[in-house]
Scaffold this motif. Structure first.
Motif, PDB file in Angstrom:
ATOM      1  N   ASP A 198       0.862  -1.177   0.000  1.00  0.00           N
ATOM      2  CA  ASP A 198       0.000   0.000   0.000  1.00  0.00           C
ATOM      3  C   ASP A 198       0.907   1.238   0.000  1.00  0.00           C
ATOM      4  N   ARG A 199       1.005   1.885  -1.180  1.00  0.00           N
ATOM      5  CA  ARG A 199       1.954   3.005  -1.361  1.00  0.00           C
ATOM      6  C   ARG A 199       1.702   4.136  -0.354  1.00  0.00           C
ATOM      7  N   LYS A 200       0.434   4.491  -0.177  1.00  0.00           N
ATOM      8  CA  LYS A 200       0.161   5.640   0.698  1.00  0.00           C
ATOM      9  C   LYS A 200       0.583   5.325   2.141  1.00  0.00           C
ATOM     10  N   THR A 201       0.172   4.154   2.607  1.00  0.00           N
ATOM     11  CA  THR A 201       0.515   3.791   3.985  1.00  0.00           C
ATOM     12  C   THR A 201       2.024   3.695   4.143  1.00  0.00           C
ATOM     13  N   ASN A 203       4.327   5.387   2.463  1.00  0.00           N
ATOM     14  CA  ASN A 203       4.918   6.735   2.532  1.00  0.00           C
ATOM     15  C   ASN A 203       4.623   7.395   3.878  1.00  0.00           C
ATOM     16  N   ASP A 204       3.422   7.144   4.421  1.00  0.00           N
ATOM     17  CA  ASP A 204       3.107   7.672   5.765  1.00  0.00           C
ATOM     18  C   ASP A 204       4.059   7.080   6.807  1.00  0.00           C
ATOM     19  N   GLU A 205       4.352   5.786   6.640  1.00  0.00           N
ATOM     20  CA  GLU A 205       5.249   5.110   7.593  1.00  0.00           C
ATOM     21  C   GLU A 205       6.660   5.717   7.509  1.00  0.00           C
ATOM     22  N   GLN A 207       7.336   8.742   6.748  1.00  0.00           N
ATOM     23  CA  GLN A 207       7.266  10.044   7.443  1.00  0.00           C
ATOM     24  C   GLN A 207       7.306   9.845   8.958  1.00  0.00           C
ATOM     25  N   ARG A 208       6.633   8.775   9.416  1.00  0.00           N
ATOM     26  CA  ARG A 208       6.574   8.497  10.863  1.00  0.00           C
ATOM     27  C   ARG A 208       7.973   8.250  11.440  1.00  0.00           C
ATOM     28  N   LYS A 210      10.874   9.150   9.897  1.00  0.00           N
ATOM     29  CA  LYS A 210      11.865  10.002   9.209  1.00  0.00           C
ATOM     30  C   LYS A 210      12.945  10.564  10.147  1.00  0.00           C
ATOM     31  N   ARG A 247       5.882  -1.882   9.319  1.00  0.00           N
ATOM     32  CA  ARG A 247       5.957  -1.149  10.594  1.00  0.00           C
ATOM     33  C   ARG A 247       7.435  -1.210  11.012  1.00  0.00           C
TER      34      ARG A 247
END
Ligand SMILES: Cc1cc2nc3c(=O)[nH]c(=O)nc-3n(C[C@H](O)[C@H](O)[C@H](O)COP(=O)(O)OP(=O)(O)OC[C@H]3O[C@@H](n4cnc5c(N)ncnc54)[C@H](O)[C@@H]3O)c2cc1C
Length: 454
Positions: A198-201, A203-205, A207-208, A210, A247
């Motif tokens: 899941d690309r969006k998740t 990329n969010d991960e 950022q989390r 980073k 994760r």
């Protein structure tokens, strides 16, 4: 010429056997499984037909050597009627243990015994149809956590998302102690499952985590290009069910079973990254989070099986501590007596658990075999018992062993089933069934039964 016992017929044991036999010695192989091949037969991903067929041919070539004898379906060790000590009564000049890494590794956290918690090796054995794992229950729920970020994780995710023959999970969460740059899988393997990421998740991960990744000098903007190239190639790929998510920077610390005894939640501790002389490690950040999970699979490597009877420490079977610095140790060492076990060797994953691909295990088996051949050079050891005496002993112990001359009957029966069922591969998944298939085939074609079966 001497007689050498090789225990285990995976790639390491078989290629060691070949080298020793080519040096002119008699080799007697004892293998827990009916079929030879070890993880090459029961670990490598089921649809890698070409690789498996190629390896099977090479293994058959080893077994076809007249001075190589095979006792399949014979386990050696404390959990078997044939202990390591029992083997010594047959007076082998040397013994090579190539039993792989049959122990399972967990993390020692509370709740690990909950239903729905499995070790990767057991599950891989299950879907590769190795008895008795093949017929054991490995029920898979809707949200599966796979702990670890190597090729075995990819194989399991691939099986669950693409090839399994039961209801697929909805989501797979890869839980990794360290960050995206520490992923250990090969791009070629990940390509099989990238569409599910899941690309969006993802990329969010990124950022989390980073700030924690940046803190050790890593550039998060390079993750896609360096570690997940399929994301650069197919950035807009819509997620395909089942969904794959990562994760990062999370160490599992507790499993919480529900009222039914099955895992319901997983607590993970957040990690910081540390850079120790260029090696990236993880340390607790002091916070935790709970994930809703109903199945957990540890894919963190395997360890040795202490029941085999070799001296062992937490790192594995103990080998010669005095081996020259540039020379890997193959001889077994007993820390209690402070002495080597003369003429007893370990090779392959038995020496270095979960270390490398088949080529590495082969090389290790061959190098170990060279040590054995050197040891035997010029020695006059007592004559070993004939193979027929070993066979008689096993019969007295009511062990139905499978000699190499029986294997073609089994393979032919599996080929027939493959064709009859219109499948790309078929394996019998039960030892008793395999044994009776062999007996039936021999009864139907007595002209193919060799007089010297051993
Ligand atoms: C999930 C998975 C996927 C993999 N995929 C690939 C791949 O795609 N390509 C690749 O090159 N490599 C792959 N590998 C790695 C490869 O399988 C190993 O490198 C190799 O099989 C190790 O060889 P080995 O002989 O040391 O051990 P094993 O292959 O584990 O063989 C051990 C043998 O010992 C026998 N044995 C165990 N205990 C006893 C006992 N007590 N008495 C008698 N016999 C015993 C077993 O029956 C077995 O035959 C994969 C590994 C795993 C786990």
């Amino acid at each position: 010429m001497a007689t050498v016992f090789v225990i285990g017929a995976g790639p390491a044991g078989l290629f060691a056997a070949q080298k020793i036999a080519q040096a002119g010695h008699e080799v007697v192989i004892f293998n827990r499984d009916i079929k030879p091949g070890g993880l090459a037969e029961y670990g490598i991903y089921p649809v890698k037909d070409k690789m498996k067929t190629g390896l099977r041919k090479q293994f058959a070539k080893v077994l076809s050597l007249p001075n190589v004898h095979y006792f399949g379906h014979v386990s050696i060790g404390g959990n078997s009627p044939i202990t390591l000590e029992a083997l010594r009564q047959f007076r082998p000049a040397a013994m090579v243990f190539a039993v792989g890494a049959q122990g399972t590794k967990k993390l020692g956290m509370p709740g690990e015994d909950a239903a729905g918690v499995y070790s990767a090796k057991d599950y891989v054995y299950h879907y590769n149809l190795l008895p008795p794992f093949a017929t054991q229950n490995f029920s898979i729920g809707k949200r599966v956590a796979i702990i670890g970020m190597g090729n075995v994780m990819v194989d399991i995710a691939r099986w669950l998302m693409l090839d399994c023959d039961h209801a697929k999970p909805e989501e797979i969460v890869v839980v990794a102690r360290r960050g995206p740059f520490e992923a250990k899988f090969d791009e070629k393997e990940f390509a099989h499952i990238h569409e599910h990421l899941d690309r969006k998740t993802f990329n969010d991960e990124l950022q989390r985590v980073k700030d924690r990744v940046t803190a050790v000098g890593q550039d998060i903007s390079k993750v896609q290009a360096e570690m997940f190239p399929s994301l650069v190639k197919y950035p807009d790929q819509p997620p395909i069910s089942p969904r794959l998510v990562f994760r990062f920077l999370s160490t599992p610390t507790a499993i919480h079973p529900g009222a039914d005894g099955r895992i319901a939640r997983l607590t993970v501790a957040d990690n910081l990254l540390v850079n120790k002389e260029g090696k990236i490690g993880a340390k607790p950040a002091g916070t935790t989070e709970d994930l809703d999970i109903d199945t957990l699979i540890f894919a963190i490597g395997d360890k040795h099986d202490p029941s085999v009877g070799l001296p062992c420490a937490s790192s594995g079977y103990v080998t010669n501590p005095d081996a020259a610095r540039d020379c890997a140790p193959y001889e077994v060492f007993d820390p209690e007596t402070g002495k080597l076990w003369e003429a007893v060797y370990v090779v392959g994953w038995a020496r270095n658990a979960s270390e490398g691909l088949v080529g590495i295990a082969r090389h290790d088996g061959e190098v170990g075999a060279e040590h054995v051949v050197q040891y035997l050079a010029g020695r006059q050891d007592p004559v070993a018992a004939p193979v027929s005496e070993i066979a008689d002993f096993l019969k007295r112990k009511h062990i139905r062993f499978v000699p190499k001359s029986d294997l073609p009957f089994l393979y032919a029966a599996e080929d027939n089933e493959t064709k009859a069922r219109g499948l790309s591969w078929f394996k019998f998944s039960d030892d008793d069934e395999m044994l009776s298939v062999i007996e039936r085939a021999k009864a139907c074609s007595p002209e193919l039964v060799t007089s010297n079966a051993l």
